[in-house]
Design an enzyme around this catalytic site. Structure first.
Site, mmCIF file in Angstrom:
data_model
loop_
_atom_site.group_PDB
_atom_site.id
_atom_site.type_symbol
_atom_site.label_atom_id
_atom_site.label_comp_id
_atom_site.label_asym_id
_atom_site.label_seq_id
_atom_site.Cartn_x
_atom_site.Cartn_y
_atom_site.Cartn_z
ATOM 1 N N GLU A 147 0.858 -1.185 0.000
ATOM 2 C CA GLU A 147 0.000 0.000 0.000
ATOM 3 C C GLU A 147 0.894 1.234 0.000
ATOM 4 O O GLU A 147 1.789 1.373 0.828
ATOM 5 C CB GLU A 147 -0.918 -0.002 1.237
ATOM 6 C CG GLU A 147 -1.807 1.224 1.287
ATOM 7 C CD GLU A 147 -3.126 1.013 2.039
ATOM 8 O OE1 GLU A 147 -3.508 -0.131 2.276
ATOM 9 O OE2 GLU A 147 -3.763 2.028 2.375
ATOM 10 N N ARG A 148 0.626 2.116 -0.976
ATOM 11 C CA ARG A 148 1.456 3.321 -1.148
ATOM 12 C C ARG A 148 2.912 2.951 -1.403
ATOM 13 O O ARG A 148 3.832 3.659 -0.964
ATOM 14 C CB ARG A 148 1.345 4.253 0.055
ATOM 15 C CG ARG A 148 -0.063 4.605 0.477
ATOM 16 C CD ARG A 148 -0.930 5.053 -0.670
ATOM 17 N NE ARG A 148 -2.277 5.412 -0.229
ATOM 18 C CZ ARG A 148 -3.251 5.727 -1.075
ATOM 19 N NH1 ARG A 148 -3.042 5.726 -2.383
ATOM 20 N NH2 ARG A 148 -4.438 6.054 -0.618
ATOM 21 N N LYS A 268 -3.644 0.064 13.926
ATOM 22 C CA LYS A 268 -4.444 1.164 13.382
ATOM 23 C C LYS A 268 -5.889 0.803 13.723
ATOM 24 O O LYS A 268 -6.436 -0.143 13.164
ATOM 25 C CB LYS A 268 -4.229 1.236 11.871
ATOM 26 C CG LYS A 268 -5.149 2.201 11.126
ATOM 27 C CD LYS A 268 -4.785 2.252 9.632
ATOM 28 C CE LYS A 268 -5.717 3.182 8.859
ATOM 29 N NZ LYS A 268 -5.332 3.327 7.436
ATOM 30 N N GLU A 272 -10.095 4.900 9.285
ATOM 31 C CA GLU A 272 -10.308 4.554 7.877
ATOM 32 C C GLU A 272 -10.861 3.139 7.712
ATOM 33 O O GLU A 272 -10.408 2.371 6.872
ATOM 34 C CB GLU A 272 -8.998 4.737 7.095
ATOM 35 C CG GLU A 272 -8.490 6.163 7.155
ATOM 36 C CD GLU A 272 -7.250 6.436 6.303
ATOM 37 O OE1 GLU A 272 -6.461 5.507 6.075
ATOM 38 O OE2 GLU A 272 -7.087 7.594 5.867
ATOM 39 N N ARG A 305 -1.576 3.696 16.886
ATOM 40 C CA ARG A 305 -1.535 4.902 16.048
ATOM 41 C C ARG A 305 -2.631 5.907 16.432
ATOM 42 O O ARG A 305 -3.773 5.517 16.698
ATOM 43 C CB ARG A 305 -1.635 4.535 14.571
ATOM 44 C CG ARG A 305 -0.422 3.726 14.115
ATOM 45 C CD ARG A 305 -0.543 3.298 12.683
ATOM 46 N NE ARG A 305 -0.114 4.282 11.727
ATOM 47 C CZ ARG A 305 -0.790 4.619 10.626
ATOM 48 N NH1 ARG A 305 -1.975 4.096 10.369
ATOM 49 N NH2 ARG A 305 -0.308 5.498 9.787
ATOM 50 N N ARG A 322 -10.614 17.854 10.491
ATOM 51 C CA ARG A 322 -9.775 16.653 10.594
ATOM 52 C C ARG A 322 -8.475 16.927 11.353
ATOM 53 O O ARG A 322 -7.970 16.052 12.063
ATOM 54 C CB ARG A 322 -9.486 16.127 9.181
ATOM 55 C CG ARG A 322 -8.533 14.966 9.159
ATOM 56 C CD ARG A 322 -8.547 14.299 7.814
ATOM 57 N NE ARG A 322 -7.376 13.438 7.664
ATOM 58 C CZ ARG A 322 -7.106 12.736 6.575
ATOM 59 N NH1 ARG A 322 -7.915 12.803 5.528
ATOM 60 N NH2 ARG A 322 -6.034 11.969 6.506
ATOM 61 N N ASP A 351 -1.993 14.544 7.180
ATOM 62 C CA ASP A 351 -1.583 13.292 6.551
ATOM 63 C C ASP A 351 -0.398 13.465 5.612
ATOM 64 O O ASP A 351 -0.555 13.391 4.394
ATOM 65 C CB ASP A 351 -2.787 12.714 5.783
ATOM 66 C CG ASP A 351 -2.618 11.233 5.487
ATOM 67 O OD1 ASP A 351 -1.594 10.674 5.885
ATOM 68 O OD2 ASP A 351 -3.527 10.650 4.868
ATOM 69 N N GLU A 373 5.751 9.549 13.652
ATOM 70 C CA GLU A 373 5.732 8.759 12.416
ATOM 71 C C GLU A 373 5.926 9.664 11.202
ATOM 72 O O GLU A 373 5.186 10.619 11.000
ATOM 73 C CB GLU A 373 4.388 8.024 12.317
ATOM 74 C CG GLU A 373 4.235 7.156 11.077
ATOM 75 C CD GLU A 373 2.853 6.471 10.983
ATOM 76 O OE1 GLU A 373 2.445 5.798 11.943
ATOM 77 O OE2 GLU A 373 2.182 6.642 9.948
ATOM 78 N N GLU A 379 4.244 9.041 -0.800
ATOM 79 C CA GLU A 379 2.851 9.082 -1.240
ATOM 80 C C GLU A 379 2.444 10.461 -1.762
ATOM 81 O O GLU A 379 1.882 10.587 -2.849
ATOM 82 C CB GLU A 379 1.931 8.671 -0.080
ATOM 83 C CG GLU A 379 0.453 8.803 -0.427
ATOM 84 C CD GLU A 379 -0.480 8.338 0.684
ATOM 85 O OE1 GLU A 379 0.019 7.999 1.776
ATOM 86 O OE2 GLU A 379 -1.702 8.320 0.460
ATOM 87 N N GLU A 490 7.474 21.484 -3.179
ATOM 88 C CA GLU A 490 6.470 22.310 -2.515
ATOM 89 C C GLU A 490 6.031 23.460 -3.417
ATOM 90 O O GLU A 490 4.852 23.789 -3.500
ATOM 91 C CB GLU A 490 7.049 22.868 -1.208
ATOM 92 C CG GLU A 490 6.081 23.772 -0.445
ATOM 93 C CD GLU A 490 6.695 24.334 0.834
ATOM 94 O OE1 GLU A 490 7.934 24.489 0.886
ATOM 95 O OE2 GLU A 490 5.928 24.612 1.774
ATOM 96 N N TRP A 520 -13.543 13.154 3.053
ATOM 97 C CA TRP A 520 -12.249 12.888 3.688
ATOM 98 C C TRP A 520 -11.710 14.014 4.567
ATOM 99 O O TRP A 520 -10.669 13.864 5.212
ATOM 100 C CB TRP A 520 -11.213 12.539 2.620
ATOM 101 C CG TRP A 520 -11.502 11.228 1.962
ATOM 102 C CD1 TRP A 520 -12.204 11.026 0.811
ATOM 103 C CD2 TRP A 520 -11.139 9.921 2.439
ATOM 104 N NE1 TRP A 520 -12.289 9.684 0.543
ATOM 105 C CE2 TRP A 520 -11.644 8.978 1.522
ATOM 106 C CE3 TRP A 520 -10.432 9.469 3.567
ATOM 107 C CZ2 TRP A 520 -11.472 7.603 1.691
ATOM 108 C CZ3 TRP A 520 -10.249 8.107 3.720
ATOM 109 C CH2 TRP A 520 -10.767 7.183 2.796
HETATM 110 O O1 GCW Z 1 -2.100 8.672 3.932
HETATM 111 C C1 GCW Z 1 -3.006 7.658 4.179
HETATM 112 C C2 GCW Z 1 -2.843 6.672 3.075
HETATM 113 C C3 GCW Z 1 -3.402 5.311 3.385
HETATM 114 C C4 GCW Z 1 -2.810 4.846 4.706
HETATM 115 C C5 GCW Z 1 -3.169 5.861 5.784
HETATM 116 C C6 GCW Z 1 -2.559 5.481 7.133
HETATM 117 C C7 GCW Z 1 -2.268 2.612 5.340
HETATM 118 O O2 GCW Z 1 -3.453 7.203 1.925
HETATM 119 O O3 GCW Z 1 -3.040 4.446 2.341
HETATM 120 O O4 GCW Z 1 -3.243 3.559 5.060
HETATM 121 O O5 GCW Z 1 -2.653 7.111 5.432
HETATM 122 O O6 GCW Z 1 -1.552 6.076 7.494
HETATM 123 O O7 GCW Z 1 -3.071 4.632 7.834
#
Ligand code: GCW
Length: 658
Positions: A147-148, A268, A272, A305, A322, A351, A373, A379, A490, A520
């Site tokens: 993932e990513r 986690k 999500e 997390r 958020r 994020d 983290e 990403e 940036e 989101w």
């Molecule tokens: O940035 C987002 C990502 C998800 C990721 C999530 C996370 C693993 O788009 O892919 O899921 O963060 O950190 O849990």
């Protein structure tokens, strides 16, 4: 113990030449532990190539001595390095210190055997320096195997099963050489197949642990909070239920019977779509403590997390923010987490955007162990297609002082640093060969957060490219390309800290309104008059109030707020004047033109390095730079056009906007 040598895989920062200085000398290694054996094997391996010798007899004259002394006063991972009377000495506080001392000598090369060196004590600033792999065993239909992940498939699994793990040993070696000591092997979104790594597929985790152990790396596992139901057949996963607690205790006991040095769990939860304690009316301390209790008898830890927010919010609702969520959920729980429960906080409140303020959670939980983290996998920073050297950003995060100039830094507050890994089965490890530098720098900053990103880049260049030609030229070119690449990225992407503006789903390339009307929680609120998110206490979401002074005041005021974060904290008119005297709209135009131009300049510079790196590597980077230049132009034109159409404001320099 044999040193892994891989064919068809780039050696990254450990090419054979990196061991030339050690390999041509007489070296004494004292110690009898698995890590001391690794050090011996490394020295022997280097000597076989360069003609030096390895010894275990104290009586003799040596060029390099590596020995243990638990009284050295540098902790189990530290070492004291010195040189006098023609001998270089590493005195380690424990076996891991021996290994890190060896790699310090590797880094210094010939200079480690040059002039006298008064005793220098080295010990890691952060006790756990960890990578989280978001690897799946199966290829997930949407997210792929990693993932990513932007560097191919997993180095642990292929086609639903374990792969040949020789490469994992080599990976551990690279990680140890930059100071990393822990790895979580699977995705924090724990799907059905991967959930079983905890039980009937535990052997696959044990096999990975066997490969990483010789390099001092402990293995951790992401677990699904609902495992007692899904794997244990229980009716509930309620953290306060005795049956659930007993299930976790039993399961964890079996894990340790199989992997005695297992590191612990990563979770986690309520995030999500992942299950968590909220389903049972419990909070996150209840959830984390249950797992902490199961792990405690074996010395394990849970990384819990803090990435908890409402991902189904109504975009019309301007009161939900958020950015506030992690603090709102976690700060009230401070003091309730067990000693072996570590709350893992993303560096920013949203994020992993190219620019965010430091998360206020980091200053809000004095009685909790905190891991910060970072996202090494790119990403939101170019997906390892763009050169984006992230160490300068991380250095800023780690050096940030939440309580003002006289207070402690983020690095002082955190006990651990974690990053989402950027590695896959790609021949260069990281897809983009230059993205190796991010992984290297992450490990080094976790060891010593005060290191200068440019010096780290220098280290990485020196180790990775033992050039035959003019080393000064290659160094210069790489610095020119990489030092400022984060700021370049940036410039051509979302402006002034507003974030996102990426294509939903894959998150690559511009899509200004892509997330604007989604659930989101990542909005920019651009209209014909202005742009940005009002997070003030006076008129906005109140997020600024989550910071201690002075930042709560600095961020609250559009006049004091640092320009680069203006749109993160404020909704301002396009004519708002920044500290440098330009308006917001003109700044948007200027930075986007400049950023795209700088990307093109990077490509030109790379051409000059053609003779200094292997031709395949040169070609690979050139191809990626072509894509970066194309993408930067696309960003420039979409962002500029979007804001031109919204605002109607002409570019002061009359450049082409569509
Ligand atoms: O940035 C987002 C990502 C998800 C990721 C999530 C996370 C693993 O788009 O892919 O899921 O963060 O950190 O849990």
């Amino acid at each position: 113990m044999t040193i892994p040598e891989l064919s068809g895989v780039h050696p990254a920062w450990l090419p054979p030449e990196a061991f030339r200085a050690i390999g041509s000398r007489r070296t004494l290694v004292l110690g009898d532990d698995v890590l001391a054996d690794t050090v011996r094997a490394e020295v022997a391996h280097a000597c076989a190539r360069y003609g030096g010798t390895l010894h275990d007899d104290r009586d003799g004259a040596y060029d390099l001595v590596l020995a243990l002394d638990s009284e050295a006063g540098v902790g189990p991972e530290g070492f004291v390095l010195s040189r006098h009377d023609g001998a270089t000495t590493v005195v380690a506080g424990g076996p891991a210190g021996l290994l890190y001392g060896l790699f310090e000598v590797v880094r210094r090369g010939e200079t480690a055997f040059g002039a006298d060196l008064p005793a220098e004590a080295h010990r890691p600033a952060l006790r756990r320096r960890m990578l989280d792999h978001w690897d799946n065993i199966d290829v997930h239909p949407v997210m792929g195997q990693v993932e990513r992940g932007y560097a191919g498939g997993s180095i642990f699994w292929r086609e639903g099963g374990p792969r040949d793990l020789t490469r994992v040993r080599a990976y551990g070696r690279l990680l140890a050489a930059c100071g990393i000591n822990a790895v979580a092997v699977n995705n924090v979104n724990v799907h059905a197949t991967e959930a079983r790594l905890l039980t009937d597929r535990l052997g696959e985790v044990a096999a990975i642990a066997d490969e990483l152990r010789p390099y001092g790396i402990r293995v951790h596992l992401s677990v699904n909070f609902a495992s007692p139901v899904a794997l244990g057949g229980l009716a509930t996963a309620d953290p306060l239920d005795d049956g659930v607690r007993a299930w976790w205790a039993r399961t964890t006991e079996r894990v340790y019977a199989t992997i005695p040095d297992f590191g612990g769990y990563v979770v986690k939860a309520d995030s999500e779509g992942q299950p968590g304690p909220f389903a049972y009316g419990r909070d996150h301390a209840d959830g984390a403590n249950m797992l902490a209790d199961a792990l405690a008898p074996f010395g394990g830890v849970v990384h819990w997390r803090a990435f908890v927010y409402d991902h189904r919010q109504d975009w019309r609702d301007r009161s939900t923010d958020r950015a506030r969520a992690a603090y709102d959920h976690f700060a009230p729980l401070d003091g309730r987490f067990r000693d072996n429960a570590i709350v893992q906080v993303k560096n920013g409140p949203i994020d992993f955007q190219v620019r965010e303020p430091v998360s206020p959670v980091i200053a809000a939980m004095p009685d909790t162990r905190l891991a910060v983290e970072l996202q090494v996998t790119q990403e939101y920073t170019g997906q390892q297609k763009h050169v984006c050297y992230l160490a300068p950003m991380w250095r800023e995060v780690l050096g940030f002082r939440p309580w003002g100039p006289d207070g402690r830094t983020v690095a002082d507050v955190a006990t651990e640093l974690v990053a989402v890994s950027n590695v896959g089965d790609d021949p260069y490890w990281t897809g983009h060969p230059l993205a190796q530098a991010n992984l290297y720098a992450f490990g080094r900053l976790a060891w010593a957060p005060g290191l200068d990103p440019a010096d780290l880049l220098d280290e990485w260049i020196g180790l990775t490219f033992p050039v035959a030609g003019d080393p000064g030229r290659l160094r210069r070119i790489l610095h020119e390309i990489m030092d400022g690449s984060w700021r370049t990225y940036e410039r051509y992407t979302a402006p002034l800290g507003v974030g996102f503006m990426v294509r939903p789903g894959h998150h690559y390339g511009p899509d200004v309104d892509g997330y604007e009307y989604t659930p989101w929680g990542t909005y920019h609120f651009a209209d014909r008059d202005g742009v940005g998110v009002d997070r003030t206490r006076a008129t906005g979401t109140g997020f600024t109030g989550q910071y201690p002074k002075p930042w709560s005041d600095v961020y609250e005021s559009p006049a004091k707020c640092p320009d680069e974060l203006l749109l993160f904290f404020h909704h301002v008119p396009y004519g708002h004047v920044l500290h440098d005297g330009t308006t917001v709209i003109q700044h948007i135009y200027d930075t986007h033109f400049a950023g795209a131009e700088q990307a093109a300049a990077m490509r030109d510079r790379w051409e000059k390095a053609a003779g200094d790196v292997p031709p395949e590597l040169h070609a690979r980077v050139r191809e990626l730079l072509d894509e970066q230049v194309r993408s930067a132009r696309e960003w420039r034109d979409q962002i500029n056009t979007y804001f031109f159409r919204k605002s109607g404001a002409a570019d002061a320099h009359g450049r082409r906007i569509y």
